[in-house]
Write an enzyme that holds these catalytic residues in place. Structure first.
Site, mmCIF file in Angstrom:
data_model
loop_
_atom_site.group_PDB
_atom_site.id
_atom_site.type_symbol
_atom_site.label_atom_id
_atom_site.label_comp_id
_atom_site.label_asym_id
_atom_site.label_seq_id
_atom_site.Cartn_x
_atom_site.Cartn_y
_atom_site.Cartn_z
ATOM 1 N N CYS A 79 0.810 -1.223 0.000
ATOM 2 C CA CYS A 79 0.000 0.000 0.000
ATOM 3 C C CYS A 79 0.842 1.272 0.000
ATOM 4 C CB CYS A 79 -0.959 0.006 1.186
ATOM 5 S SG CYS A 79 -0.143 -0.169 2.776
ATOM 6 N N HIS A 300 -1.165 0.995 7.375
ATOM 7 C CA HIS A 300 -1.776 1.090 6.045
ATOM 8 C C HIS A 300 -1.664 2.527 5.539
ATOM 9 C CE1 HIS A 300 -4.261 0.234 2.635
ATOM 10 N NE2 HIS A 300 -5.216 1.064 3.020
#
Length: 380
Positions: A79, A300
């Site tokens: 990510c 994330h």
């Protein structure tokens, strides 16, 4: 011979583009020693391989009409790379031409235009990593370039790479235009960009960027480390997000040097770790040149952005403004638009209060701001 090249350029005013760039992009095959060094830098060992999540990830765009600007993440892991590229694509989409403030139509690009923005975004990332002097683009050749022997585990990708070097930005753009499908459709565009940005910076310089020589670019569970994210955003793989360098006295006359961000970045970063006092994000990242931020929340990375270029230069604009949020992994199906009001103060949070982490991140920059989700279900 440089003089020869210049004269041939003048004689034929319209040389065939492909032959012209072939002369100026130098290609060579990867060898086993470079592949080993890459793996050591990425994973800490030449016996490690890219995970399946990385192998299937490219920079493929969203087909939902409201989210056509968005890159889709298939599984967890890369990510950090995706969010960095997404942010640079948004920089091109929203701010590449000179009109100051945009309406939302710029977020519904044609397929041709968004691919063009991806091309320029990748070019800028690689050129910045190469010190604005050079870039290397790693592409698969379809066949093995060396025989994996000794302490090296083959992964089917690194062994096939050809490395294409450009010493002019124009050549880099032309070369990427001709090969952008390798990044956009893939299958392993994310790996190709990661290898390309490392080689554009050079393995030695990336290692010297680290606080600790044994650091790596991909951590446990296949997550991107802060070093890799910083390399993509700023061209240097430093370990920290504060400004400049901090020198710590570690006793016995020894000094430990912690390296941070050395100048104002194009793209910013807001971190949930700062809300919890684990790190401090310096103004070079918190107040970037463009109002686009990576959001780091619980390992994330996603993206937050504003359509108003003046946001970071005019305090009146900062009274009340909209931020758009995009997370390529969340199966997002609609636009998420937050209204941030800095003229009011939000109520003190209780310890067990269910405040969305994204709000905590936003308030590391706009302290105490009231945030309205405009009817979207808040993301907890």
């Amino acid at each position: 011979d440089v003089e020869d090249e210049e004269t041939t350029g003048e004689v034929s005013k319209n040389p065939d583009v492909s032959t012209q760039y072939m002369r100026q992009v130098v290609s060579k095959a990867i060898d086993i020693s470079l592949a080993k060094e890459l793996k050591n830098l990425l994973f800490g060992s030449s016996l490690c391989c890219f995970s399946e999540e990385w192998k299937i990830q490219s920079f493929t765009f969203n087909n939902i009409p409201q989210l056509k600007y968005g890159i889709v993440q298939k599984k967890g892991g890369p990510c950090g790379v995706l969010a960095a590229v997404q942010a640079c694509v948004l920089q091109q989409l929203i701010f590449a031409d000179s009109n100051r403030n945009k309406d939302t139509r710029c977020l519904q690009p044609s397929e041709v235009h968004r691919t063009k923005c991806l091309t320029v975004a990748i070019a800028d990332i690689l050129w910045r990593a190469g010190g604005n002097e050079k870039a290397i683009v790693a592409l698969p050749s379809g066949r093995q370039q060396f025989t994996p022997i000794g302490k090296y585990k083959a992964d089917g990708i690194l062994e096939t790479l050809m490395l294409h070097s450009a010493a002019r930005y124009e050549d880099l753009i032309v070369f990427l235009q001709q090969n952008i499908h390798q990044f956009e459709i893939g299958p392993c565009g994310c790996i190709l960009l990661t290898v390309s940005v490392i080689l554009s910076r050079s393995i030695n310089l990336v290692r010297n960027d680290f606080d600790v020589l044994t650091n790596r670019l991909i951590g446990s569970h296949g997550y991107c480390t802060q070093e890799l994210v910083n390399l993509l955003l700023t061209g240097k793989a430093v370990s920290n997000v504060f400004n400049n360098v901090i020198e710590l006295d570690s006793g016995n006359g020894n000094i430990t040097i912690l390296k941070g961000i050395t100048s104002r970045s194009d793209i910013g970063l807001l971190s949930l770790f700062e809300h919890y006092d684990v790190c401090q994000v310096g103004c070079y990242l918190k107040t970037p040149k463009y109002p686009i931020w990576l959001v780091c929340s619980e390992s994330h990375f996603s993206v937050l952005f504003c359509l108003e270029k003046d946001l970071l230069g005019d305090w009146k604009t900062e009274r009340r403004f909209d931020l758009y949020y995009y997370d390529g992994l969340a199966n997002q199906e609609e636009e998420i638009r937050l209204t941030v009001d800095t003229t009011q103060m939000c109520a003190e949070e209780k310890e067990n209060d269910l405040t969305p982490p994204l709000e905590h991140c936003i308030r590391t920059k706009w302290q105490g701001a009231v945030i309205d989700w405009n009817g979207t279900e808040p993301i907890l």
